[in-house]
Design a protein around this motif. Structure first.
Motif, PDB file in Angstrom:
ATOM      1  N   PHE A 141       0.854  -1.191   0.000  1.00 43.85           N
ATOM      2  CA  PHE A 141       0.000   0.000   0.000  1.00 43.85           C
ATOM      3  C   PHE A 141       0.891   1.244   0.000  1.00 43.85           C
ATOM      4  N   ASP A 142       0.331   2.343  -0.421  1.00 39.74           N
ATOM      5  CA  ASP A 142       1.151   3.539  -0.540  1.00 39.74           C
ATOM      6  C   ASP A 142       0.338   4.778  -0.195  1.00 39.74           C
ATOM      7  N   THR A 143       0.528   5.265   1.023  1.00 42.82           N
ATOM      8  CA  THR A 143      -0.020   6.569   1.413  1.00 42.82           C
ATOM      9  C   THR A 143       1.113   7.350   2.065  1.00 42.82           C
ATOM     10  N   LYS A 144       0.944   8.628   2.222  1.00 49.84           N
ATOM     11  CA  LYS A 144       2.007   9.482   2.737  1.00 49.84           C
ATOM     12  C   LYS A 144       1.601  10.115   4.066  1.00 49.84           C
ATOM     13  N   VAL A 145       2.603  10.425   4.861  1.00 51.03           N
ATOM     14  CA  VAL A 145       2.378  11.141   6.113  1.00 51.03           C
ATOM     15  C   VAL A 145       1.889  12.541   5.787  1.00 51.03           C
ATOM     16  N   ASP A 146       0.799  12.928   6.443  1.00 51.46           N
ATOM     17  CA  ASP A 146       0.244  14.261   6.235  1.00 51.46           C
ATOM     18  C   ASP A 146       0.790  15.184   7.320  1.00 51.46           C
ATOM     19  N   GLY A 147       1.553  16.183   6.923  1.00 54.74           N
ATOM     20  CA  GLY A 147       2.134  17.088   7.910  1.00 54.74           C
ATOM     21  C   GLY A 147       3.604  16.800   8.122  1.00 54.74           C
ATOM     22  N   PRO A 148       4.193  17.358   9.199  1.00 52.71           N
ATOM     23  CA  PRO A 148       5.630  17.188   9.450  1.00 52.71           C
ATOM     24  C   PRO A 148       5.977  15.726   9.716  1.00 52.71           C
ATOM     25  N   LYS A 149       7.113  15.296   9.202  1.00 52.61           N
ATOM     26  CA  LYS A 149       7.544  13.913   9.374  1.00 52.61           C
ATOM     27  C   LYS A 149       8.287  13.761  10.697  1.00 52.61           C
ATOM     28  N   GLU A 150       7.524  13.588  11.772  1.00 57.15           N
ATOM     29  CA  GLU A 150       8.109  13.392  13.088  1.00 57.15           C
ATOM     30  C   GLU A 150       8.541  11.938  13.242  1.00 57.15           C
ATOM     31  N   MET A 151       9.327  11.666  14.319  1.00 59.51           N
ATOM     32  CA  MET A 151       9.922  10.342  14.491  1.00 59.51           C
ATOM     33  C   MET A 151       8.884   9.225  14.449  1.00 59.51           C
ATOM     34  N   TRP A 152       7.750   9.409  15.134  1.00 58.87           N
ATOM     35  CA  TRP A 152       6.766   8.333  15.258  1.00 58.87           C
ATOM     36  C   TRP A 152       5.614   8.482  14.260  1.00 58.87           C
ATOM     37  N   ALA A 153       5.737   9.423  13.328  1.00 53.06           N
ATOM     38  CA  ALA A 153       4.661   9.623  12.350  1.00 53.06           C
ATOM     39  C   ALA A 153       4.557   8.410  11.432  1.00 53.06           C
ATOM     40  N   ARG A 154       3.317   7.963  11.192  1.00 48.14           N
ATOM     41  CA  ARG A 154       3.087   6.800  10.347  1.00 48.14           C
ATOM     42  C   ARG A 154       2.032   7.159   9.303  1.00 48.14           C
ATOM     43  N   PRO A 155       2.226   6.716   8.075  1.00 45.50           N
ATOM     44  CA  PRO A 155       1.229   7.019   7.043  1.00 45.50           C
ATOM     45  C   PRO A 155      -0.097   6.332   7.340  1.00 45.50           C
ATOM     46  N   PRO A 156      -1.188   6.835   6.785  1.00 48.61           N
ATOM     47  CA  PRO A 156      -2.517   6.291   7.095  1.00 48.61           C
ATOM     48  C   PRO A 156      -2.643   4.790   6.870  1.00 48.61           C
ATOM     49  N   HIS A 157      -2.053   4.245   5.801  1.00 49.40           N
ATOM     50  CA  HIS A 157      -2.243   2.809   5.558  1.00 49.40           C
ATOM     51  C   HIS A 157      -1.596   1.955   6.647  1.00 49.40           C
ATOM     52  N   LYS A 158      -0.477   2.419   7.219  1.00 52.94           N
ATOM     53  CA  LYS A 158       0.149   1.673   8.305  1.00 52.94           C
ATOM     54  C   LYS A 158      -0.705   1.747   9.573  1.00 52.94           C
ATOM     55  N   ARG A 159      -1.274   2.913   9.821  1.00 58.50           N
ATOM     56  CA  ARG A 159      -2.153   3.039  10.994  1.00 58.50           C
ATOM     57  C   ARG A 159      -3.422   2.212  10.813  1.00 58.50           C
ATOM     58  N   ALA A 160      -3.936   2.166   9.592  1.00 57.90           N
ATOM     59  CA  ALA A 160      -5.134   1.355   9.334  1.00 57.90           C
ATOM     60  C   ALA A 160      -4.838  -0.129   9.533  1.00 57.90           C
ATOM     61  N   LEU A 161      -3.694  -0.597   9.039  1.00 55.00           N
ATOM     62  CA  LEU A 161      -3.315  -1.992   9.241  1.00 55.00           C
ATOM     63  C   LEU A 161      -3.146  -2.292  10.731  1.00 55.00           C
ATOM     64  N   ASP A 162      -2.499  -1.370  11.450  1.00 53.60           N
ATOM     65  CA  ASP A 162      -2.339  -1.552  12.899  1.00 53.60           C
ATOM     66  C   ASP A 162      -3.698  -1.599  13.593  1.00 53.60           C
ATOM     67  N   TYR A 163      -4.573  -0.704  13.196  1.00 56.54           N
ATOM     68  CA  TYR A 163      -5.906  -0.648  13.807  1.00 56.54           C
ATOM     69  C   TYR A 163      -6.607  -2.000  13.672  1.00 56.54           C
ATOM     70  N   MET A 164      -6.604  -2.554  12.488  1.00 56.10           N
ATOM     71  CA  MET A 164      -7.278  -3.836  12.265  1.00 56.10           C
ATOM     72  C   MET A 164      -6.556  -4.981  12.971  1.00 56.10           C
ATOM     73  N   TRP A 165      -5.232  -4.877  13.074  1.00 61.59           N
ATOM     74  CA  TRP A 165      -4.456  -5.912  13.777  1.00 61.59           C
ATOM     75  C   TRP A 165      -4.734  -5.854  15.273  1.00 61.59           C
ATOM     76  N   TYR A 166      -4.696  -4.652  15.856  1.00 56.96           N
ATOM     77  CA  TYR A 166      -5.002  -4.497  17.285  1.00 56.96           C
ATOM     78  C   TYR A 166      -6.409  -4.994  17.603  1.00 56.96           C
TER      79      TYR A 166
END
Length: 390
Positions: A141-166
């Protein structure tokens, strides 16, 4: 008057519960080791060996790294989820873990951050693609971080995958070079395991019982923190309906701390053997080390992992290994492996202030480094510091 347990007896029991009392020899059975420990933490950092492999090797030095991958990807004998961090758990735990799926989902929904990622990724059809194509990693999957790229910033698709995994809507089916591949739970978790339906309150009781069984003695907070899958109120409610007894544990500092223990604690203590005098290199994420307060109270060993501490501010080093000998933590080791060249470089060695570093102890460390070298395929041991610490 409550039962008083000496510091030495408490350390012996805790080491026994953690699988660090007997010599780490005999046929390797990582599934049994994970069952005994309850879970094993996963971590991506590989200095000598990644934490999960190192933890299993510390309990049995015939363990080899592909064995855990086989348990997860082939045998389906373990599954991945989140305790206090990403971990592997026995597949038998899965029916008792569903309340944790709901708990994690509720917490994410309350924050809104992960749930928003699902909205942002609606057009990706993540679950539909996995259903149609099979296991996929984040690289599919390919989405981009919206806003400043901070250390723990994750693109939406990674957060969505984590959400479903959690939330238990996706499961880890295997890892390749530590990269997680997601699939539908019905393709990963055996059908007979998924068919077991246990009421939420029974799940909580089981988790509390299982935590105390692996701790030996504990406070309410210890039981809560063991899995990080129940709340303090849940633990207190469970305690109120048990026959646990009050005990006092002598700390390494000489004071006495009130704790709870099973009614047969005296018998358990009587049957607990003296730990082997073998010296072991422990991983910073080892369950013996993870709870820093318990570690300090029982062993008088203050430990902090400094991977996120700027180099100039570190007291010890980037990745420092505690050294366990018998029932004492006797020192710290900073070492790094180069698997391509087959070398382990020992960068620093420190003894605890109360420990005399004898030649016999030095030879024990030599032997453990040699065993570690065989384990990771780096048989040459190089020293960049004195073999005898000051």
């Amino acid at each position: 008057m409550s039962l008083q347990i000496s510091n030495r007896a408490a350390r012996h029991l805790w080491l026994s519960k953690q699988g660090l009392s007997k010599p780490p020899t005999g046929p390797a059975d990582p599934r049994a080791t994970i069952q005994a420990l309850g879970f094993v933490q996963l971590d991506s950092i590989q200095v000598l060996s990644r934490a999960h492999h190192h933890i299993l090797w510390s309990r049995n030095q015939n363990y080899r790294e592909p064995m855990l991958d086989h348990l997860l990807a082939k045998e389906r004998a373990v599954f991945e989820h989140f305790t206090h961090d990403a971990s592997v758990l026995p597949i038998e735990t899965y029916p008792y873990w569903r309340a944790q799926f709901a708990r994690r989902k509720a917490r994410m929904d309350a924050k809104g951050w992960y749930a928003q990622a699902m909205v942002d990724c609606t057009d990706l059809n993540i679950k539909d693609r996995i259903a149609a194509q099979g296991a996929l990693s984040t690289e599919a999957f390919d989405t981009k971080v919206d806003g400043p790229k901070e250390m723990w910033a994750r693109p939406p698709h990674k957060r969505a995958l984590d959400y479903m995994w959690y939330a238990g809507e996706l499961a880890t089916c295997f890892r390749h070079n530590f990269k997680k591949f997601y699939n539908l739970p019905e393709r990963v978790i055996p059908a007979e395991v998924r068919a077991i339906d246990i009421p939420a309150q029974e799940q909580i009781s089981w988790l509390c019982n299982a935590a105390l069984a692996r701790l030996g003695f504990a406070t309410t907070g210890d039981i809560k923190r063991f899995w990080e899958a129940v709340d303090t109120a849940d633990v207190r409610s469970w305690i109120a309906n048990t026959s646990l007894i009050e005990v006092e544990i002598e700390t390494a500092q000489g004071d006495w701390r009130p704790m709870l223990a099973p009614p047969d604690i005296a018998k358990t203590l009587a049957n607990t053997s003296t730990p082997t005098s073998r010296l072991r290199i422990l991983n910073p994420f080892d369950p013996l080390i993870r709870d820093r307060n318990r570690l300090s109270q029982l062993f008088g060993f203050d430990y902090r992992i400094e991977i996120f501490v700027p180099a100039a501010k570190r007291q010890w080093g980037y990745y420092v290994y505690p050294l366990l000998e018998g029932d004492r933590l006797v020192g710290r080791l900073e070492a790094k492996a180069n698997r391509k060249s087959g070398e382990i470089m020992v960068k620093n060695l420190w003894r605890e202030t109360s420990v005399r570093w004898t030649e016999a102890r030095a030879r024990k460390l030599d032997a453990e480094l040699t065993r570690m070298g065989r384990f990771i395929g780096a048989p040459t041991i190089l020293w960049d510091c004195p073999r005898q610490p000051a």
